[in-house]
Write a protein that holds these residues in place. Structure first.
Motif, PDB file in Angstrom:
ATOM      1  N   GLY A   1       0.792  -1.304   0.195  1.00 11.14           N
ATOM      2  CA  GLY A   1       0.014  -0.048   0.028  1.00 11.14           C
ATOM      3  C   GLY A   1       1.010   1.273  -0.131  1.00 11.14           C
ATOM      4  O   GLY A   1       1.897   1.089   0.183  1.00 11.14           O
ATOM      5  N   THR A   2       0.118   2.519  -0.296  1.00  8.39           N
ATOM      6  CA  THR A   2       1.098   3.647  -0.331  1.00  8.39           C
ATOM      7  C   THR A   2       1.022   4.329   1.120  1.00  8.39           C
ATOM      8  O   THR A   2       0.047   4.661   1.669  1.00  8.39           O
ATOM      9  CB  THR A   2       0.202   4.662  -1.325  1.00  8.39           C
ATOM     10  N   PRO A   3       2.261   4.508   1.609  1.00  7.85           N
ATOM     11  CA  PRO A   3       2.472   5.081   2.827  1.00  7.85           C
ATOM     12  C   PRO A   3       1.977   6.509   2.817  1.00  7.85           C
ATOM     13  O   PRO A   3       1.833   7.323   1.862  1.00  7.85           O
ATOM     14  CB  PRO A   3       3.821   4.782   3.214  1.00  7.85           C
ATOM     15  N   PRO A   4       1.285   6.949   3.801  1.00  5.85           N
ATOM     16  CA  PRO A   4       0.947   8.238   4.109  1.00  5.85           C
ATOM     17  C   PRO A   4       1.929   9.291   4.136  1.00  5.85           C
ATOM     18  O   PRO A   4       3.116   9.037   4.345  1.00  5.85           O
ATOM     19  CB  PRO A   4       0.124   8.454   5.481  1.00  5.85           C
ATOM     20  N   GLN A   5       1.479  10.410   3.912  1.00 11.41           N
ATOM     21  CA  GLN A   5       2.753  11.609   3.549  1.00 11.41           C
ATOM     22  C   GLN A   5       3.518  12.091   4.913  1.00 11.41           C
ATOM     23  O   GLN A   5       4.551  12.251   5.096  1.00 11.41           O
ATOM     24  CB  GLN A   5       2.108  12.994   2.875  1.00 11.41           C
ATOM     25  N   ASP A   6       2.411  12.009   6.117  1.00 15.45           N
ATOM     26  CA  ASP A   6       2.932  12.523   7.353  1.00 15.45           C
ATOM     27  C   ASP A   6       2.095  11.719   8.319  1.00 15.45           C
ATOM     28  O   ASP A   6       1.024  10.816   7.936  1.00 15.45           O
ATOM     29  CB  ASP A   6       2.736  13.814   7.410  1.00 15.45           C
ATOM     30  N   GLY A   7       2.390  11.815   9.596  1.00 12.16           N
ATOM     31  CA  GLY A   7       1.774  11.216  10.753  1.00 12.16           C
ATOM     32  C   GLY A   7       2.056   9.977  10.957  1.00 12.16           C
ATOM     33  O   GLY A   7       3.455   9.381  10.724  1.00 12.16           O
ATOM     34  N   VAL A   8       1.673   9.015  11.769  1.00 18.25           N
ATOM     35  CA  VAL A   8       2.256   7.933  12.260  1.00 18.25           C
ATOM     36  C   VAL A   8       1.319   6.758  11.693  1.00 18.25           C
ATOM     37  O   VAL A   8       0.247   6.622  11.727  1.00 18.25           O
ATOM     38  CB  VAL A   8       1.994   7.605  13.804  1.00 18.25           C
ATOM     39  N   ALA A   9       1.893   5.946  10.610  1.00 22.36           N
ATOM     40  CA  ALA A   9       1.243   5.241   9.970  1.00 22.36           C
ATOM     41  C   ALA A   9       0.929   3.768  10.714  1.00 22.36           C
ATOM     42  O   ALA A   9       1.535   3.610  11.532  1.00 22.36           O
ATOM     43  CB  ALA A   9       2.278   4.886   8.393  1.00 22.36           C
ATOM     44  N   VAL A  10       0.083   2.956  10.000  1.00 20.93           N
ATOM     45  CA  VAL A  10      -0.328   1.924  10.677  1.00 20.93           C
ATOM     46  C   VAL A  10      -0.544   0.630   9.692  1.00 20.93           C
ATOM     47  O   VAL A  10      -1.394   1.312   8.704  1.00 20.93           O
ATOM     48  CB  VAL A  10      -1.632   1.838  11.603  1.00 20.93           C
ATOM     49  N   ALA A  11      -0.012  -0.295   9.708  1.00 20.24           N
ATOM     50  CA  ALA A  11      -0.119  -1.503   8.879  1.00 20.24           C
ATOM     51  C   ALA A  11      -0.868  -2.572   9.694  1.00 20.24           C
ATOM     52  O   ALA A  11      -0.420  -2.874  10.841  1.00 20.24           O
ATOM     53  CB  ALA A  11       0.907  -2.071   7.995  1.00 20.24           C
ATOM     54  N   VAL A  12      -1.672  -3.493   9.036  1.00 20.23           N
ATOM     55  CA  VAL A  12      -2.463  -4.663   9.678  1.00 20.23           C
ATOM     56  C   VAL A  12      -2.250  -5.638   8.779  1.00 20.23           C
ATOM     57  O   VAL A  12      -2.734  -5.606   7.642  1.00 20.23           O
ATOM     58  CB  VAL A  12      -3.777  -4.368  10.234  1.00 20.23           C
ATOM     59  N   ASP A  13      -1.518  -6.944   9.236  1.00 19.87           N
ATOM     60  CA  ASP A  13      -1.444  -8.070   8.324  1.00 19.87           C
ATOM     61  C   ASP A  13      -1.079  -7.931   6.985  1.00 19.87           C
ATOM     62  O   ASP A  13      -1.679  -8.299   6.148  1.00 19.87           O
ATOM     63  CB  ASP A  13      -2.810  -8.769   8.360  1.00 19.87           C
ATOM     64  N   GLY A  14      -0.112  -6.812   6.726  1.00 21.87           N
ATOM     65  CA  GLY A  14       0.818  -6.951   5.593  1.00 21.87           C
ATOM     66  C   GLY A  14       0.176  -5.666   4.787  1.00 21.87           C
ATOM     67  O   GLY A  14       0.765  -5.382   3.925  1.00 21.87           O
ATOM     68  N   ARG A  15      -0.829  -4.929   5.282  1.00 21.91           N
ATOM     69  CA  ARG A  15      -1.360  -3.758   4.453  1.00 21.91           C
ATOM     70  C   ARG A  15      -1.688  -2.641   5.368  1.00 21.91           C
ATOM     71  O   ARG A  15      -1.932  -2.700   6.430  1.00 21.91           O
ATOM     72  CB  ARG A  15      -2.896  -4.009   3.761  1.00 21.91           C
ATOM     73  N   ILE A  16      -1.186  -1.305   4.761  1.00 24.15           N
ATOM     74  CA  ILE A  16      -1.428  -0.161   5.324  1.00 24.15           C
ATOM     75  C   ILE A  16      -2.758   0.298   5.338  1.00 24.15           C
ATOM     76  O   ILE A  16      -3.582  -0.072   4.539  1.00 24.15           O
ATOM     77  CB  ILE A  16      -0.638   0.845   4.721  1.00 24.15           C
ATOM     78  N   VAL A  17      -3.495   0.382   6.598  1.00 22.77           N
ATOM     79  CA  VAL A  17      -4.742   0.711   6.871  1.00 22.77           C
ATOM     80  C   VAL A  17      -4.963   2.118   7.241  1.00 22.77           C
ATOM     81  O   VAL A  17      -6.146   2.555   7.221  1.00 22.77           O
ATOM     82  CB  VAL A  17      -5.155  -0.099   7.930  1.00 22.77           C
ATOM     83  N   GLY A  18      -4.126   2.954   7.557  1.00 24.97           N
ATOM     84  CA  GLY A  18      -4.198   4.422   7.827  1.00 24.97           C
ATOM     85  C   GLY A  18      -3.041   4.790   8.704  1.00 24.97           C
ATOM     86  O   GLY A  18      -2.053   4.578   8.471  1.00 24.97           O
TER      87      GLY A  18
END
Length: 609
Positions: free
Chosen positions: A395-412
């Motif tokens: 997935g595409t990581p966000p530009q800023d903030g604290v990124a979260v991934a669950v089970d191998g996919r970026i969710v927010g």
């Protein structure tokens, strides 16, 4: 010294009255009155001479003339009464200043005295003054960085007191670290690039000292009227003596003219204003500061820790993979429980505030300053910087903030921002109603952050990405145009606070250097208290001026009456005491200053629903 003179004056006057009226011994009565007056007169003459050498002329000259004339022409009772009035006023003035001022001795509290320096295969505790460029220093968790240098490895530093940036900053290998910042991550090695005396924090301390030395003290309010009142007094005194040939009339005029309404009523009104301000949660360091505060027209405010709470808070969650925000926050916070990073603590706090149940994480691996991986409730969770999470999930990581991934996919991603204080809007409105015509925000934070935060606030200008020197220059520039107050909390604000006409430190969460430098300290975590303190200072000064007008007006009337022979010296002294009581009672009205309704502090809504 002032208390001792007051005791002498009281004892001499009371003793004289006892000898004169109870024991009928005029000789001992005269001696007692002289004992009451002479020491006070001697101290007063010394103070006048010292002031004249410094180029100051005060109303104390009138008190000295009245005591001298009363002693020379045998009006000893009047001399003792004047001595009591004068010493009482002096003591009350010193008490008023001393009650509201404290020694702020913590200016250098952040400066470490020693540091752990690598020497051979071990570490040696070394005085900070002995550190030289090139030395390798161990900076432990919680330590203040003692000198400027380069990071060896990685470091997470809280630089909020230096730059205004509320979020701790991760420094990679070879990055520069400023002295005065705090290590909020794991221990790291710092390669010193400067000696302690040449480093950032030491430079800020020097700026503070230079700024403090450049600000001259303000003269007492009473002394502003000294020359005019002295001229009127001498004119009436001379006319009474010349036209009647009676020196006792001249003595009576001088006794009535003793400026005790100015010496007494002014500090009483100012002390009452100080008490009102203290009751609102603002410690003002003396009556001179309160006077300056009452005349303010411009306010310069820091952002981090002043307009805001001074710590990053979770402000929102963006979702990208179909998972709702509450679930993202729950999983991320559950994993963050295993981290000691300040951002992790704030994420956990936000989750608990929203009533989310946190699970125990397993198999947690933390990469210092970058992020964590681990298992939460059977899910593989990754939380951290966008690049860190993007390298471990699709997935595409966000530009800023604290990124979260669950089970191998970026969710927010979770956004953190230093939130605006709830009572800022009300404070700025109070400032406007109190006559503040210009409000400026000055911060070391990024311009985009500063402009977004202040959008909708009634401010006239926003200055961002400012160094301590630039803040000082801005405050100096504003002060040249109008009386200016600076409000700040970080070490980087200390020089600007010292330069301002009135510097206010956020004492609850602010740095030691700001409290030392400031003229006033906010002792509660409600910035709206400053509005109440400003109102109290303006009311106290207005009442002080009323007391001056009342006292001087009655004194002039009494002088005219004495010149025509309607008042003897003793009667004039008693009349002057009546004037004192009237002026002081009027001054005490400052204690009854109405307390403005406080800003409503509404309950924060949950960040996610």
């Amino acid at each position: 010294m002032r208390f001792a003179l007051l005791v002498v004056a009281v004892s001499g006057l009371v003793g004289g009255l006892v000898f004169q009226y109870a024991l009928d011994d005029p000789l001992l009565a005269t001696a007692s009155y002289v004992v009451a007056a002479v020491p006070v007169l001697a101290a007063l003459v010394w103070e006048i001479v010292t002031s004249l050498v410094a180029g100051d002329v005060g109303l104390d000259v009138v008190a000295a003339l009245s005591m001298t004339a009363a002693l020379v022409f045998g009006e000893y009772t009047a001399a003792a009464i004047v001595a009591l009035m004068y010493t009482g006023g002096q003591y009350l003035e010193s008490y008023a200043d001393g009650r509201a001022s404290r020694e702020m001795t913590a200016l250098l509290a952040r400066v470490p005295k020693t540091v752990m320096r690598q020497q051979g295969d071990g570490l040696v505790e070394t005085p900070i003054d002995a550190v030289q460029p090139g030395d390798h220093l161990l900076i432990r968790a919680g330590d203040v960085v003692p000198v400027d240098g380069q990071v060896s490895g990685t470091a997470v530093l809280d630089e909020s007191s230096l730059t205004g940036e509320s979020v701790p900053v991760r420094h990679a290998d070879g990055a520069s670290a400023m002295s005065g910042s705090v290590n909020v991550g794991d221990a790291f090695v710092l390669v010193a690039s400067k000696a302690a005396a040449d480093s950032t924090y030491a430079g800020i301390v020097r700026l503070v000292k230079a700024a403090q030395a450049s600000k001259a003290p303000m003269a007492r309010m009473a002394d502003r009227y000294a020359m005019a009142f002295l001229a009127v007094t001498l004119a009436i005194t001379g006319a009474a003596w010349a036209l009647t040939g009676d020196p006792i009339r001249a003595v009576a005029v001088l006794v009535v003219a003793t400026p005790c309404p100015l010496i007494l009523a002014v500090p009483v009104a100012l002390s009452a204003g100080l008490s009102r301000a203290a009751g609102s949660g603002v410690l003002i360091k003396g009556g001179k500061v309160l006077e300056r505060m009452a005349g303010l027209r411009t306010v310069v405010m820091d952002k981090t820790g002043t307009l805001t709470h001074g710590e990053a808070r979770l402000t929102g969650i963006t979702t990208t993979g179909g998972m709702d925000g509450a679930r993202i926050l729950q999983l991320a916070a559950s994993l963050e429980q295993a981290s000691t990073h300040p951002i992790a603590a704030r994420i956990c706090k936000a989750a608990m505030a929203d009533g989310l149940a946190l699970e125990s994480p397993r198999n947690v691996v933390e990469t210092a300053g970058e992020g964590l991986t681990g298992m939460v409730g059977g899910h593989e969770v990754v939380v951290g910087q966008p690049a860190f999470v993007g390298a471990r999930a699709a997935g595409t990581p966000p530009q800023d903030g604290v990124a979260v991934a669950v089970d191998g996919r970026i969710v927010g991603a979770m956004q953190l921002q230093d939130a605006l204080r709830d009572d800022v809007q009300g404070l700025l409105g109070t400032f406007r109603r109190a006559g503040i015509s210009r409000i400026v925000v000055a911060t070391g934070d990024k311009r985009a952050v500063a402009e977004q935060l202040t959008r909708g606030l009634p401010v006239d200008a926003v200055h961002a990405e400012m160094t301590p020197e630039e803040k000082s220059e801005l405050v100096a520039s504003e002060s040249r145009l109008a009386p200016t107050m600076m409000i700040g909390d970080g070490v980087n604000d200390a020089p600007a606070l010292a330069i301002a006409d009135v510097g206010v430190a956020m004492g609850v969460r602010g740095a030691a250097a700001t409290a030392e430098t400031a003229d006033a300290v906010l002792l509660v975590d409600r910035i709206s208290a400053l509005g109440n303190a400003l109102r109290a200072s303006q009311r106290a000064r207005a009442i002080a001026f009323q007391s001056v007008a009342l006292g001087v007006g009655l004194s002039v009337a009494g002088m005219i009456a004495a010149a025509f022979g309607y008042l003897t010296p003793v009667q004039g002294a008693v009349f002057q005491e009546v004037i004192d009581v009237a002026a002081i009672l009027n001054a005490l009205r400052a204690l009854r200053s109405p307390k403005p309704a406080g800003a409503s502090l509404g309950r924060a809504e949950p960040l996610v629903q």
